[in-house]
Write an enzyme that holds these catalytic residues in place. Sequence first.
Site, PDB file in Angstrom:
ATOM      1  N   ARG A  21      11.415  24.229  17.811  1.00  0.00           N
ATOM      2  CA  ARG A  21      11.200  23.012  17.011  1.00  0.00           C
ATOM      3  C   ARG A  21       9.779  22.573  17.292  1.00  0.00           C
ATOM      4  O   ARG A  21       9.438  22.258  18.424  1.00  0.00           O
ATOM      5  CB  ARG A  21      12.210  21.955  17.454  1.00  0.00           C
ATOM      6  N   THR A  53       6.560  19.955  17.001  1.00  0.00           N
ATOM      7  CA  THR A  53       6.371  18.504  16.974  1.00  0.00           C
ATOM      8  C   THR A  53       6.608  17.911  15.581  1.00  0.00           C
ATOM      9  O   THR A  53       5.972  18.322  14.612  1.00  0.00           O
ATOM     10  CB  THR A  53       4.925  18.178  17.420  1.00  0.00           C
ATOM     11  N   GLU A  54       7.522  16.952  15.506  1.00  0.00           N
ATOM     12  CA  GLU A  54       7.811  16.220  14.261  1.00  0.00           C
ATOM     13  C   GLU A  54       8.177  17.156  13.108  1.00  0.00           C
ATOM     14  O   GLU A  54       7.966  16.831  11.939  1.00  0.00           O
ATOM     15  CB  GLU A  54       6.621  15.331  13.854  1.00  0.00           C
ATOM     16  N   LEU A  55       8.699  18.322  13.453  1.00  0.00           N
ATOM     17  CA  LEU A  55       9.060  19.348  12.459  1.00  0.00           C
ATOM     18  C   LEU A  55       7.860  19.788  11.612  1.00  0.00           C
ATOM     19  O   LEU A  55       7.981  20.140  10.436  1.00  0.00           O
ATOM     20  CB  LEU A  55      10.199  18.861  11.548  1.00  0.00           C
ATOM     21  N   TRP A  80       8.834  15.977   9.173  1.00  0.00           N
ATOM     22  CA  TRP A  80      10.016  15.212   8.774  1.00  0.00           C
ATOM     23  C   TRP A  80       9.706  13.731   8.608  1.00  0.00           C
ATOM     24  O   TRP A  80      10.598  12.918   8.478  1.00  0.00           O
ATOM     25  CB  TRP A  80      11.184  15.455   9.735  1.00  0.00           C
TER      26      TRP A  80
END
Lengths: 416, 437
Positions: free
Chosen positions: A143, A145-147, A298
Amino acid sequence: MSSVCFYFQVHQPWRLRKFSYFDTSASLDYFDDAKNGEILRKVASKCYLPANRLMLELIEKHKGAFRIAYSISGTALDQFERYSPETLESFKRLAETGCVEFLGETYYHSLAAVYDEAEFRAQVRLHSDAIFRHFGKIPVVFRNTELIYNDAIGRMVSKLGYKAMVAEGADDILDWRSPNFVYSVPGADMSLLLKNYRLSDDIAFRFSNRGWEEFPLTADKFSKWVHAISGGGDTLNLFMDYETFGEHQWEETGVFEFMRHLPDEVLKHPHWDFKTPSEVVSTYPRVADMPFERLTSWADVDRDLTAWRGNAMQNKALDAIYALGAQVRALADPEITRTWRMLQTSDHFYYMCTKWFADGDVHAYFSPYESPYDAFVTYKNVMKDFRLAIERAAKSRIVPVLYVDSAPATGLAFSA
Amino acid sequence: MKILMLGWEYPPHIAGGLGTACEGLTRGLARLGIDVTFVVPRLHGGEDAGHMTLTDPYQGGRSWTELEYGDISWDEEHLQRLGIEAFLMPYWTEIEYKERLESVRHAASVLTGANVHVEPPPVAPSGRAHYGRDIFDEVARYARNTVARVAGLEFDVIHAHDWMTYPAGIALAELTGKPLVAHVHSLEYDRSGTHVNQRIHQVERAGLHRANAVIAVSHYTKSVIHREHGVPLDKIHAVHNGIYPARAIEQYRAGHPEAPQHKVVLFLGRITFQKGPDYFVRAAAKVVPHVPGVVFVMAGSGDMKGRMMELAETLGILEHFEFPGFLRGKEVEEMYNLADLYVMPSVSEPFGISALEAINFDVPTLISKQSGVAEVVGNSLKFDFWDVDRLADLMINGLIHEELRADMTAMAKLELKNVRWDASASKTLEVYSGILH
């Protein structure tokens, strides 16, 4: 069969202390220990500890049928060790159930994937090591950072040995396609799991919204929406901040009770189960390539990077921190490297975001600053002192370092 | 709805922000269909006020003594208790007091057409009056003449702007029984801190307590009114000032490619205690070593100007300072266009409309938290007026980072779209409606 795939994000940044243009710090003391401790202990008591108790209770009750994943940033792990060891212990108990997966990410929750590939690899390695150290598991799903994601990042992560990655199921990327299948990264042997943002946000954002037509949201109602997907998807990816439980949605909203009953309701349908991300990608086939030509995240309705680099201040601050990479690597000083990385955490740049500030909507952000401008001033003041520290360190070296191949793998360890 | 407004100045003949605010508010009210008659002490010619009836007490060519009061219902008992003249007197020595008592009695009796009981004013050996002794005479004259001028005029509400017009407002409210709205743009407390002129303070208090409703230009001022005068909070309505969209602005700097490349920090306002000029100069001294070639402009006049020049000299930074004096019209625009930063270090600023003007001219703003304008502008850097180190910190960062300036001005400009006089007028109308029903 179809599966509900939960992943919860756990992250806390090292917030800066008040630091003026005239301040100096010989010891790289830029972080607000008191405030960081206070916030972490508050979030732990409202969210992490009760939510972990609930998850453990559900896992034990359902005897392996309820399964979840976490991605815990390295800065959050460090803060657990320093301010709330019991929180770290409760995550370890969850790890021991065998029903919990931990995802990989950058240790410092940074934007290095976009700015500095060598640094990105170093931070991913640091994080993987930390997850193994704490939980005895090596992450296989990543994953960012922040998608934050595009094809290039997907291929970069693939080269690091991960078998899957999570990303945002943004409308313009998906077009007519559904987020409820496993996709693949073009040109790489890697799976892609896309967030179903509608159903995720029903829990994360709309749960307590009295103006929402579906209010109040019950486990029964939500499960009916889940079951309606039957036949139209293999996996329902519910990705959200863990702070949804107790922090973004207060306990009084009933969000814990909702979660307590959700597994029962979902499992009432014989064709539905819970799987972790790595289980999903081993179980279901990749249906097609999913190209991401633009950088997505995201965040916000834009699902782009403008929350972190949408204005001139943010771009200047980001350029400034990543411009130090060569010098920091050349010095190979553990303290300087660690501080450099703590200053890369995405939150520092998020605090400088002015996107909706025109409406005076100051409260759109969880920010320790009065304004985005204040955030910028403090950050630049710290950076000025940090640059001086780097220059001092460079001068004091007896033997000049000509070339350093890669970033030193130093984790965070407080002496206290 | 007909409003009788009592004001002290009107553009372009203004000494501060009061006249500008009155213009904005009355234009907004006019767009709501409100009929305003606005009385200033004297018309100078050149006022642009087609949206309402702007007048002074001398219009019509008759002096006040010639006018008749037939249409006003007199209530002598009320008036005798008023003692309006009494609280308009400055600090007097005992001799001055005796000398002038007779003339006051005379004036008061003419004002009311009756024998008015005059409260003996306090005797003080040396008063610190900001307006000079004459201001009280002017205020008294304005009250008398305005009462005379508006005899026979029909109106629903009396709206008085700041203490200078409160005596006239009180008298008219008593005479006509119409509701009085006292509008506070600035308090004696703001101008003088703890060294308030007691006479002004008393006039202010009388007006605020007599008023049926009080309008404060900010929540900050609302709280100060409550604290200093004991006016109940539910009687005070915060109505922020607005600003007009920027006019077509000449790009002075672009037009002067040879203009010096130094950075300009602007202080624009009266150089008086209220505006915190000394904090500006002390912060400047901390900035100079870090920003070579910086220029600090203190545009305005005031009783602390000389001391500020001395202070800059003492701190060894006088060559970084310019004192161009009080600027008007185009000079103000040109100054804003030259500025890289606008700083408002006010000790107590009820609103601070010049910060909005700076934003209109694309100048990033540093404003003190002790100001009303801080409530409506989020896209600004804010500081406590006394925090000189913090102010210097913000000035330096503002000067060396053009990205900070660019983001602040762009966003502040967007934000100004919500700070409009139409909104102020609508809220004011709500206040009128509240006291009429």
